[in-house]
Design a protein around this motif. Structure first.
Motif, PDB file in Angstrom:
ATOM      1  N   PHE A 484       0.963  -1.268  -0.384  1.00 18.67           N
ATOM      2  CA  PHE A 484       0.040  -0.172   0.221  1.00 18.67           C
ATOM      3  C   PHE A 484       0.558   1.770   0.156  1.00 18.67           C
ATOM      4  O   PHE A 484       2.146   1.263   0.390  1.00 18.67           O
ATOM      5  CB  PHE A 484      -1.206  -0.086   0.848  1.00 18.67           C
ATOM      6  CG  PHE A 484      -1.483  -0.833   0.967  1.00 18.67           C
ATOM      7  CD1 PHE A 484      -2.973  -0.794   0.435  1.00 18.67           C
ATOM      8  CD2 PHE A 484      -1.752  -1.962   2.051  1.00 18.67           C
ATOM      9  CE1 PHE A 484      -3.575  -1.965  -0.427  1.00 18.67           C
ATOM     10  CE2 PHE A 484      -2.716  -2.731   2.438  1.00 18.67           C
ATOM     11  CZ  PHE A 484      -4.046  -2.710   0.807  1.00 18.67           C
ATOM     12  N   PRO A 485       0.239   2.623  -0.348  1.00 12.42           N
ATOM     13  CA  PRO A 485       0.910   3.403  -0.725  1.00 12.42           C
ATOM     14  C   PRO A 485       1.707   3.905   0.627  1.00 12.42           C
ATOM     15  O   PRO A 485       2.782   4.520   0.534  1.00 12.42           O
ATOM     16  CB  PRO A 485       0.278   4.958  -1.485  1.00 12.42           C
ATOM     17  CG  PRO A 485      -0.664   3.452  -1.854  1.00 12.42           C
ATOM     18  CD  PRO A 485      -1.056   2.057  -1.236  1.00 12.42           C
ATOM     19  N   GLU A 486       0.949   4.296   1.566  1.00 14.17           N
ATOM     20  CA  GLU A 486       1.195   4.779   2.743  1.00 14.17           C
ATOM     21  C   GLU A 486       2.464   3.787   3.402  1.00 14.17           C
ATOM     22  O   GLU A 486       2.785   3.994   4.677  1.00 14.17           O
ATOM     23  CB  GLU A 486       0.124   4.526   3.909  1.00 14.17           C
ATOM     24  CG  GLU A 486      -0.277   3.161   4.636  1.00 14.17           C
ATOM     25  CD  GLU A 486      -1.721   2.862   3.041  1.00 14.17           C
ATOM     26  OE1 GLU A 486      -1.875   1.937   3.851  1.00 14.17           O
ATOM     27  OE2 GLU A 486      -1.774   3.895   1.877  1.00 14.17           O
ATOM     28  N   GLN A 487       2.778   2.423   2.715  1.00 19.58           N
ATOM     29  CA  GLN A 487       3.358   2.156   3.842  1.00 19.58           C
ATOM     30  C   GLN A 487       4.788   1.738   3.009  1.00 19.58           C
ATOM     31  O   GLN A 487       6.201   1.033   3.162  1.00 19.58           O
ATOM     32  CB  GLN A 487       2.891   0.116   3.345  1.00 19.58           C
ATOM     33  CG  GLN A 487       1.889  -0.034   4.389  1.00 19.58           C
ATOM     34  CD  GLN A 487       2.242  -0.261   6.143  1.00 19.58           C
ATOM     35  OE1 GLN A 487       3.556  -0.350   7.174  1.00 19.58           O
ATOM     36  NE2 GLN A 487       1.319   0.852   6.659  1.00 19.58           N
ATOM     37  N   ILE A 488       5.245   2.717   2.042  1.00 20.78           N
ATOM     38  CA  ILE A 488       6.560   2.580   1.600  1.00 20.78           C
ATOM     39  C   ILE A 488       6.569   4.128   1.457  1.00 20.78           C
ATOM     40  O   ILE A 488       6.717   4.721   0.885  1.00 20.78           O
ATOM     41  CB  ILE A 488       6.605   1.705  -0.130  1.00 20.78           C
ATOM     42  CG1 ILE A 488       8.138   1.229  -0.541  1.00 20.78           C
ATOM     43  CG2 ILE A 488       5.643   2.547  -0.190  1.00 20.78           C
ATOM     44  CD1 ILE A 488       8.336   0.804  -1.409  1.00 20.78           C
ATOM     45  N   ASP A 489       8.160   4.466   1.538  1.00 13.72           N
ATOM     46  CA  ASP A 489       9.011   5.577   1.463  1.00 13.72           C
ATOM     47  C   ASP A 489       9.702   5.809   0.348  1.00 13.72           C
ATOM     48  O   ASP A 489      10.936   4.790   0.482  1.00 13.72           O
ATOM     49  CB  ASP A 489       9.320   6.179   2.503  1.00 13.72           C
ATOM     50  CG  ASP A 489       8.865   6.027   3.918  1.00 13.72           C
ATOM     51  OD1 ASP A 489       7.729   6.310   4.078  1.00 13.72           O
ATOM     52  OD2 ASP A 489       9.736   6.186   4.742  1.00 13.72           O
ATOM     53  N   PHE A 490       9.038   6.556  -0.576  1.00 15.15           N
ATOM     54  CA  PHE A 490       9.369   6.940  -1.942  1.00 15.15           C
ATOM     55  C   PHE A 490      10.385   8.148  -1.857  1.00 15.15           C
ATOM     56  O   PHE A 490      10.524   9.338  -1.714  1.00 15.15           O
ATOM     57  CB  PHE A 490       8.446   6.904  -3.542  1.00 15.15           C
ATOM     58  CG  PHE A 490       8.221   6.457  -3.923  1.00 15.15           C
ATOM     59  CD1 PHE A 490       6.718   6.069  -2.802  1.00 15.15           C
ATOM     60  CD2 PHE A 490       7.882   5.179  -4.916  1.00 15.15           C
ATOM     61  CE1 PHE A 490       5.951   4.335  -3.267  1.00 15.15           C
ATOM     62  CE2 PHE A 490       7.346   3.859  -5.121  1.00 15.15           C
ATOM     63  CZ  PHE A 490       6.017   3.612  -4.122  1.00 15.15           C
ATOM     64  N   PRO A 491      11.797   7.931  -2.696  1.00 16.51           N
ATOM     65  CA  PRO A 491      12.792   9.280  -2.690  1.00 16.51           C
ATOM     66  C   PRO A 491      12.107   9.661  -3.869  1.00 16.51           C
ATOM     67  O   PRO A 491      10.819   9.416  -5.217  1.00 16.51           O
ATOM     68  CB  PRO A 491      14.242   8.670  -3.559  1.00 16.51           C
ATOM     69  CG  PRO A 491      13.788   7.175  -3.715  1.00 16.51           C
ATOM     70  CD  PRO A 491      12.305   6.035  -3.121  1.00 16.51           C
ATOM     71  N   THR A 492      11.968  10.965  -4.282  1.00 18.66           N
ATOM     72  CA  THR A 492      11.165  12.102  -4.645  1.00 18.66           C
ATOM     73  C   THR A 492      11.576  12.277  -5.889  1.00 18.66           C
ATOM     74  O   THR A 492      10.566  12.475  -6.762  1.00 18.66           O
ATOM     75  CB  THR A 492      12.037  13.497  -3.974  1.00 18.66           C
ATOM     76  OG1 THR A 492      11.264  13.799  -2.802  1.00 18.66           O
ATOM     77  CG2 THR A 492      10.998  14.595  -4.683  1.00 18.66           C
ATOM     78  N   PHE A 493      13.104  11.785  -6.651  1.00 23.90           N
ATOM     79  CA  PHE A 493      13.189  12.084  -7.690  1.00 23.90           C
ATOM     80  C   PHE A 493      12.264  10.478  -8.638  1.00 23.90           C
ATOM     81  O   PHE A 493      12.427   9.927  -9.694  1.00 23.90           O
ATOM     82  CB  PHE A 493      14.176  11.650  -7.819  1.00 23.90           C
ATOM     83  CG  PHE A 493      15.856  10.080  -6.801  1.00 23.90           C
ATOM     84  CD1 PHE A 493      15.468   8.995  -8.296  1.00 23.90           C
ATOM     85  CD2 PHE A 493      15.581   9.816  -6.346  1.00 23.90           C
ATOM     86  CE1 PHE A 493      16.187   8.316  -7.499  1.00 23.90           C
ATOM     87  CE2 PHE A 493      16.304   8.690  -5.758  1.00 23.90           C
ATOM     88  CZ  PHE A 493      16.723   7.431  -6.534  1.00 23.90           C
ATOM     89  N   VAL A 494      12.014   9.346  -7.525  1.00 18.30           N
ATOM     90  CA  VAL A 494      10.657   7.873  -8.111  1.00 18.30           C
ATOM     91  C   VAL A 494      10.181   8.938  -8.415  1.00 18.30           C
ATOM     92  O   VAL A 494       9.514   8.050  -9.292  1.00 18.30           O
ATOM     93  CB  VAL A 494      11.680   6.995  -7.099  1.00 18.30           C
ATOM     94  CG1 VAL A 494      10.956   5.624  -7.564  1.00 18.30           C
ATOM     95  CG2 VAL A 494      12.734   6.492  -6.664  1.00 18.30           C
ATOM     96  N   LEU A 495       9.109   9.283  -7.560  1.00 16.27           N
ATOM     97  CA  LEU A 495       7.698   9.613  -7.728  1.00 16.27           C
ATOM     98  C   LEU A 495       8.129  10.432  -9.133  1.00 16.27           C
ATOM     99  O   LEU A 495       6.973  11.003  -9.760  1.00 16.27           O
ATOM    100  CB  LEU A 495       7.091  10.368  -6.566  1.00 16.27           C
ATOM    101  CG  LEU A 495       7.358   9.426  -5.293  1.00 16.27           C
ATOM    102  CD1 LEU A 495       6.739  10.180  -4.130  1.00 16.27           C
ATOM    103  CD2 LEU A 495       6.453   8.181  -5.734  1.00 16.27           C
ATOM    104  N   GLU A 496       8.713  11.689  -9.359  1.00 15.39           N
ATOM    105  CA  GLU A 496       8.951  12.846  -9.932  1.00 15.39           C
ATOM    106  C   GLU A 496       8.814  11.555 -11.574  1.00 15.39           C
ATOM    107  O   GLU A 496       8.754  12.139 -13.140  1.00 15.39           O
ATOM    108  CB  GLU A 496       9.850  12.889 -10.469  1.00 15.39           C
ATOM    109  CG  GLU A 496       9.688  14.345  -8.814  1.00 15.39           C
ATOM    110  CD  GLU A 496      10.966  14.827  -8.597  1.00 15.39           C
ATOM    111  OE1 GLU A 496      11.638  15.081  -9.247  1.00 15.39           O
ATOM    112  OE2 GLU A 496      10.281  16.605  -7.824  1.00 15.39           O
ATOM    113  N   ASN A 497      10.206  10.810 -11.171  1.00 22.88           N
ATOM    114  CA  ASN A 497      10.108  10.151 -12.745  1.00 22.88           C
ATOM    115  C   ASN A 497       9.434   9.184 -13.297  1.00 22.88           C
ATOM    116  O   ASN A 497       8.808   9.597 -14.762  1.00 22.88           O
ATOM    117  CB  ASN A 497      11.351   9.203 -12.652  1.00 22.88           C
ATOM    118  CG  ASN A 497      11.739   8.152 -14.295  1.00 22.88           C
ATOM    119  OD1 ASN A 497      12.119   9.181 -15.054  1.00 22.88           O
ATOM    120  ND2 ASN A 497      11.515   7.023 -13.709  1.00 22.88           N
ATOM    121  N   ASP A 498       8.396   8.662 -12.352  1.00 19.40           N
ATOM    122  CA  ASP A 498       7.146   7.828 -12.793  1.00 19.40           C
ATOM    123  C   ASP A 498       6.140   8.640 -13.206  1.00 19.40           C
ATOM    124  O   ASP A 498       5.170   8.121 -14.008  1.00 19.40           O
ATOM    125  CB  ASP A 498       6.890   6.636 -11.215  1.00 19.40           C
ATOM    126  CG  ASP A 498       6.011   5.848 -11.268  1.00 19.40           C
ATOM    127  OD1 ASP A 498       6.413   4.717 -11.889  1.00 19.40           O
ATOM    128  OD2 ASP A 498       4.966   6.129 -11.486  1.00 19.40           O
TER     129      ASP A 498
END
Length: 515
Positions: A484-498
């Protein structure tokens, strides 16, 4: 909670620390309920500032002994002994229950002659055992007697196992008899020679693990210590009973290499406690036999991979030739792994930690711990990869004791971030069976065509049992089907790239991964 078996039905009148005896004189006994718990003695304001919380969140590495306010509320550090007014106190003695150490003598003096007469009927108590008697004239209703091991450095592991059993058996007896509180002295005496700090490590982690599993069965555990012992308890208690997230994070690097198994029992094997397979075989001969099998008794020194497993390929050839059993190889592998773990616990790895390339986040949809690896944060050409291995072991040792999953972000990596296949093979070889068996899935996020090909070759030709656990994940939307989204901490650049590649994430039902 104080209901116990018929043999122990004698009740005493509870006396507080300021109560009076029958003649109106102040009582010398101290009531358990009047003592301040360990959790209340914290100098830090528990997670009070945003800065502290942010520092901890940025670190992302949790101790195997997590901050737990409820458990800390059950623990008391008290400079005292036989004067404790609780359900039971612990007496450390010898096999005939006649030892004249300060703890035992104090208990016998305050309990009166009836105790000595009662113990004469019992005759003996073996090392590791825990036996129960009435408290007689003590304020405590019962006494739990146990016998600690005689310590010899060459048999360090055996002594540690015996001392663990003493604490565990005392706690188990208190649980079985529904005791609400127990006062623990240090279960060893000067005559028995157990190093004080080593003994306290075992005491604290055993009682911590017991409270984690059976905490609902006991209200207070009191460490009743002498003035000499108090300073060591003050130093070591934060390692196993951290009183804040900040203290937990700060204490992590001071934990010893051996933190015990899920119940606190020692697990590090020691060469000094070898048991001869052949009756009467001298230790020197056995050591020569072990050297003949390629066993390296020295420490790993400069972390050279060539020394990691005592030449794994050579050992496997010996197995095929019938010269080395699979069981012997497993034992040797565990010894070598523990040397790496000991080195990882003792070395300064702050430079590797600062990369934030490996961290623990939440749990997946099956409740398994999620560990994140950020490929772009691993500058393989600039860092000491042997130290990177040590850091991996340092972080993962307590995670791998149960099911876990890895999320590897391959996002925006370059040739300077790609881990060499030889390094990955060495890593796979050095870690223990628990790492491999408890790894349930590897989510390879944002793979490229080349990385897919490399992964296929690596899992097909270099390692076994890993290929079916690899899942290529092209978008965060796909990843959310298992975590679930709230269970994982994404690096900002990963979210932006996705978001650039796959569009913004919406809450529509994502496709399911077959795990």
């Amino acid at each position: 909670m104080d209901a116990v078996c018929p043999e122990l039905s004698r009740l005493k009148t509870s006396r507080s620390s300021h109560s009076t005896d029958a003649l109106g004189a102040p009582s010398q006994f101290v009531d358990v309920g009047a003592l301040r718990s360990w959790g209340d003695s914290c100098e830090d304001e528990l997670n009070s500032s945003d800065a502290t919380a942010k520092t901890f969140q940025d670190d992302n590495i949790r101790s195997p002994f997590l901050y737990n306010k409820d458990i800390n509320g059950k623990v008391v550090l008290w400079k005292g002994g036989a004067l404790l007014n609780g359900t039971a106190i612990v007496n450390t003695s010898n096999e005939s229950l006649t030892d004249k150490n300060p703890v035992s003598e104090s208990i016998f003096t305050l309990a009166g002659p009836d105790l000595k007469e009662d113990l004469q009927k019992r005759r003996s108590c073996r090392t590791r055992e825990a036996k129960l008697s009435k408290g007689f004239s003590l304020a405590a209703r019962f006494i739990i007697h146990t016998v600690g091991p005689k310590y010899k450095s060459r048999y360090h592991t055996a002594a540690g196992s015996s001392l663990y059993s003493c604490y565990r058996n005392v706690l188990q007896l208190a649980k079985e008899q529904s005791m609400s509180s127990a006062g623990f002295c240090v279960i060893n005496s000067a005559k028995r020679g157990y190093p004080l700090e080593d003994a306290i490590h075992i005491a604290l982690r055993t009682e911590r693990r017991f409270l984690e599993i059976h905490g609902e069965t006991i209200e207070k555990v009191v460490f009743a210590v002498s003035k000499l012992e108090e300073a060591t308890y003050q130093k070591l208690l934060p390692l196993y009973f951290p009183r804040s997230l900040k203290e937990e994070s700060r204490s992590l690097s001071y934990l010893p290499a051996d933190i015990g198994n899920a119940e606190g029992e020692p697990v590090v094997p020691e060469w000094q406690s070898r048991i001869n397979e052949k009756s009467g075989a001298p230790e020197d001969n056995q050591e020569e036999e072990e050297e003949g099998l390629g066993v390296d008794h020295s420490f790993i020194g400069s972390h050279a991979f060539t020394r990691m497993e005592g030449d794994i390929d050579k050992q496997r050839k010996l197995i095929l030739q019938g010269q080395l059993s699979e069981a012997a190889l497993q034992k040797q592998h565990q010894r070598n792994y523990n040397r790496w773990l000991c080195q990882a616990r003792s070395e300064d790895l702050s430079d590797i930690a600062s990369l934030k390339a490996l961290y623990q986040t939440g749990v997946d949809n099956c409740g398994r711990t999620v560990m994140v690896v950020v490929g772009r944060n691993i500058p393989v050409t600039l860092i000491d990869m042997d130290k990177a291995l040590l850091y991996f072991i340092h972080v993962m040792d307590h995670i791998a004791v149960k099911g876990y999953v890895l999320v590897y972000f391959h996002t925006l990596t370059s040739k300077y971030n790609h881990l060499d296949s030889d390094f990955l093979k060495k890593l796979y070889d050095v870690v223990g069976v628990k790492y491999k068996g408890n790894l349930k899935a590897v989510n390879f996020v944002h793979p490229t065509f080349c990385s897919k090909v490399s992964t296929w070759f690596f899992t097909t030709l270099s390692v076994s049992g890993l290929k079916d656990k690899i899942h290529h994940v092209d978008s965060q939307h796909q990843l959310f089907s298992t975590i679930f989204p709230e269970q994982i901490d994404f690096p900002t650049f990963v979210l932006e790239n996705d978001a650039r590649e796959n569009g913004p994430y919406y809450t529509s039902c994502p496709p399911s991964l077959d795990l």
